[in-house]
Design a protein around this motif. Structure first.
Motif, PDB file in Angstrom:
ATOM      1  N   ILE A  84       0.835  -1.195   0.000  1.00  0.00           N
ATOM      2  CA  ILE A  84       0.000   0.000   0.000  1.00  0.00           C
ATOM      3  C   ILE A  84       0.874   1.251   0.000  1.00  0.00           C
ATOM      4  CG2 ILE A  84      -1.651   1.355   1.356  1.00  0.00           C
ATOM      5  CD1 ILE A  84      -2.892  -1.343   2.208  1.00  0.00           C
ATOM      6  N   TYR A  85       1.868   1.271   0.879  1.00  0.00           N
ATOM      7  CA  TYR A  85       2.721   2.455   0.963  1.00  0.00           C
ATOM      8  C   TYR A  85       3.606   2.595  -0.274  1.00  0.00           C
ATOM      9  CZ  TYR A  85       1.051   3.416   5.620  1.00  0.00           C
ATOM     10  OH  TYR A  85       0.246   3.731   6.687  1.00  0.00           O
ATOM     11  N   SER A  86       3.970   1.493  -0.917  1.00  0.00           N
ATOM     12  CA  SER A  86       4.721   1.572  -2.176  1.00  0.00           C
ATOM     13  C   SER A  86       3.864   2.188  -3.266  1.00  0.00           C
ATOM     14  CB  SER A  86       5.208   0.187  -2.613  1.00  0.00           C
ATOM     15  OG  SER A  86       6.178  -0.294  -1.716  1.00  0.00           O
ATOM     16  N   LEU A  87       2.602   1.824  -3.298  1.00  0.00           N
ATOM     17  CA  LEU A  87       1.672   2.415  -4.265  1.00  0.00           C
ATOM     18  C   LEU A  87       1.552   3.921  -4.038  1.00  0.00           C
ATOM     19  CD1 LEU A  87      -0.474   2.311  -6.507  1.00  0.00           C
ATOM     20  CD2 LEU A  87      -2.146   1.769  -4.708  1.00  0.00           C
ATOM     21  N   VAL A  88       1.390   4.322  -2.789  1.00  0.00           N
ATOM     22  CA  VAL A  88       1.279   5.746  -2.460  1.00  0.00           C
ATOM     23  C   VAL A  88       2.537   6.488  -2.904  1.00  0.00           C
ATOM     24  CG1 VAL A  88       1.134   7.417  -0.560  1.00  0.00           C
ATOM     25  CG2 VAL A  88      -0.353   5.398  -0.562  1.00  0.00           C
ATOM     26  N   GLU A  89       3.700   5.918  -2.612  1.00  0.00           N
ATOM     27  CA  GLU A  89       4.968   6.557  -2.990  1.00  0.00           C
ATOM     28  C   GLU A  89       5.133   6.633  -4.504  1.00  0.00           C
ATOM     29  OE1 GLU A  89       7.911   4.300  -0.900  1.00  0.00           O
ATOM     30  OE2 GLU A  89       7.378   5.182   1.040  1.00  0.00           O
ATOM     31  N   LEU A  90       4.772   5.573  -5.211  1.00  0.00           N
ATOM     32  CA  LEU A  90       4.863   5.577  -6.670  1.00  0.00           C
ATOM     33  C   LEU A  90       3.966   6.657  -7.258  1.00  0.00           C
ATOM     34  CD1 LEU A  90       5.666   4.479  -9.461  1.00  0.00           C
ATOM     35  CD2 LEU A  90       3.795   2.814  -9.211  1.00  0.00           C
ATOM     36  N   LEU A  91       2.732   6.726  -6.781  1.00  0.00           N
ATOM     37  CA  LEU A  91       1.811   7.740  -7.285  1.00  0.00           C
ATOM     38  C   LEU A  91       2.348   9.145  -7.038  1.00  0.00           C
ATOM     39  CD1 LEU A  91      -1.611   6.164  -6.274  1.00  0.00           C
ATOM     40  CD2 LEU A  91      -0.636   6.347  -8.575  1.00  0.00           C
ATOM     41  N   GLU A  92       2.918   9.373  -5.846  1.00  0.00           N
ATOM     42  CA  GLU A  92       3.494  10.681  -5.549  1.00  0.00           C
ATOM     43  C   GLU A  92       4.665  10.989  -6.477  1.00  0.00           C
ATOM     44  OE1 GLU A  92       4.379  10.727  -1.365  1.00  0.00           O
ATOM     45  OE2 GLU A  92       2.267  10.974  -0.824  1.00  0.00           O
ATOM     46  N   ALA A  93       5.501   9.985  -6.763  1.00  0.00           N
ATOM     47  CA  ALA A  93       6.640  10.182  -7.665  1.00  0.00           C
ATOM     48  C   ALA A  93       6.173  10.503  -9.082  1.00  0.00           C
ATOM     49  CB  ALA A  93       7.527   8.938  -7.667  1.00  0.00           C
ATOM     50  N   LEU A  94       5.005  10.009  -9.445  1.00  0.00           N
ATOM     51  CA  LEU A  94       4.433  10.283 -10.760  1.00  0.00           C
ATOM     52  C   LEU A  94       3.648  11.596 -10.791  1.00  0.00           C
ATOM     53  CD1 LEU A  94       3.168   6.701 -11.659  1.00  0.00           C
ATOM     54  CD2 LEU A  94       5.119   7.911 -12.689  1.00  0.00           C
ATOM     55  N   GLY A  95       3.550  12.236  -9.631  1.00  0.00           N
ATOM     56  CA  GLY A  95       2.822  13.495  -9.558  1.00  0.00           C
ATOM     57  C   GLY A  95       1.347  13.338  -9.247  1.00  0.00           C
ATOM     58  N   PHE A  96       0.978  12.193  -8.722  1.00  0.00           N
ATOM     59  CA  PHE A  96      -0.417  11.944  -8.367  1.00  0.00           C
ATOM     60  C   PHE A  96      -0.568  11.811  -6.859  1.00  0.00           C
ATOM     61  CE2 PHE A  96       0.071   9.975 -12.615  1.00  0.00           C
ATOM     62  CZ  PHE A  96      -0.800  10.795 -13.315  1.00  0.00           C
ATOM     63  N   LYS A  97      -1.797  11.803  -6.429  1.00  0.00           N
ATOM     64  CA  LYS A  97      -2.092  11.670  -5.004  1.00  0.00           C
ATOM     65  C   LYS A  97      -3.247  10.702  -4.842  1.00  0.00           C
ATOM     66  CE  LYS A  97      -3.793  14.391  -1.141  1.00  0.00           C
ATOM     67  NZ  LYS A  97      -4.226  15.711  -0.702  1.00  0.00           N
ATOM     68  N   LEU A  98      -3.086   9.741  -3.972  1.00  0.00           N
ATOM     69  CA  LEU A  98      -4.169   8.819  -3.652  1.00  0.00           C
ATOM     70  C   LEU A  98      -5.112   9.544  -2.706  1.00  0.00           C
ATOM     71  CD1 LEU A  98      -5.166   5.887  -3.963  1.00  0.00           C
ATOM     72  CD2 LEU A  98      -3.936   5.364  -1.876  1.00  0.00           C
ATOM     73  N   GLU A  99      -6.396   9.536  -3.037  1.00  0.00           N
ATOM     74  CA  GLU A  99      -7.370  10.245  -2.218  1.00  0.00           C
ATOM     75  C   GLU A  99      -8.496   9.294  -1.819  1.00  0.00           C
ATOM     76  OE1 GLU A  99      -9.585  14.536  -2.328  1.00  0.00           O
ATOM     77  OE2 GLU A  99      -9.304  13.495  -4.217  1.00  0.00           O
ATOM     78  N   ILE A 100      -8.855   9.344  -0.556  1.00  0.00           N
ATOM     79  CA  ILE A 100      -9.955   8.533  -0.049  1.00  0.00           C
ATOM     80  C   ILE A 100     -11.183   9.438   0.002  1.00  0.00           C
ATOM     81  CG2 ILE A 100     -10.790   7.105   1.852  1.00  0.00           C
ATOM     82  CD1 ILE A 100      -8.220   6.031   0.565  1.00  0.00           C
ATOM     83  N   THR A 101     -12.237   9.055  -0.709  1.00  0.00           N
ATOM     84  CA  THR A 101     -13.466   9.840  -0.716  1.00  0.00           C
ATOM     85  C   THR A 101     -14.652   8.920  -0.444  1.00  0.00           C
ATOM     86  OG1 THR A 101     -13.788   9.561  -3.095  1.00  0.00           O
ATOM     87  CG2 THR A 101     -12.545  11.505  -2.387  1.00  0.00           C
TER      88      THR A 101
END
Length: 128
Positions: A84-101
């Motif tokens: 999960i944290y690797s996914l979050v870090e990858l998305l941030e490195a790509l310029g994205f943000k995981l958001e919970i809605t």
């Protein structure tokens, strides 16, 4: 001396569980933990448990949600949440943000109940 009853207060845990009954509050709570720069899988597991507890108390936790929670809890225990944290870090490195809605499930339920009321009203005889 008379028996004096001091006012009681809810513990923080009880306050937290009560506040997590609000879907937006639960989403923000989990989202904030995923945004932490120093991942703490134990906090994520605990946050998810608290949200589950709030839903259990409202009697709205589905069987499938219970099953998914058990699987996720086991995964977080075994892996430390690295996926999960690797996914979050990858998305941030790509310029994205995981958001919970909050899902739009509530909006659908509200519109269905409105449709029901409107259809029932249209069937009612007019006594003018």
């Amino acid at each position: 001396m008379k028996d004096v009853k001091a006012p009681t207060s809810h513990s923080y845990s009880e306050y937290l569980i009560e506040s997590l009954k609000e879907p937006e509050e639960s989403a923000g709570y989990i989202g904030a933990i995923l945004e932490e720069k120093d991942p703490e899988p134990a906090l994520l597991r605990n946050a998810i448990r608290n949200v589950i507890e709030a839903q259990i108390r409202m009697n709205v936790l589905s069987e499938s949600a219970k099953e998914y929670h058990e699987k996720l809890d086991q995964m977080l225990t075994e892996s430390g949440g690295s996926e999960i944290y690797s996914l979050v870090e990858l998305l941030e490195a790509l310029g994205f943000k995981l958001e919970i809605t909050v899902a739009d499930v509530e909006l659908l339920a509200e519109s269905e109940s409105t449709d029901f009321v409107e259809s029932e009203l249209s069937r009612a005889p007019a006594n003018l």
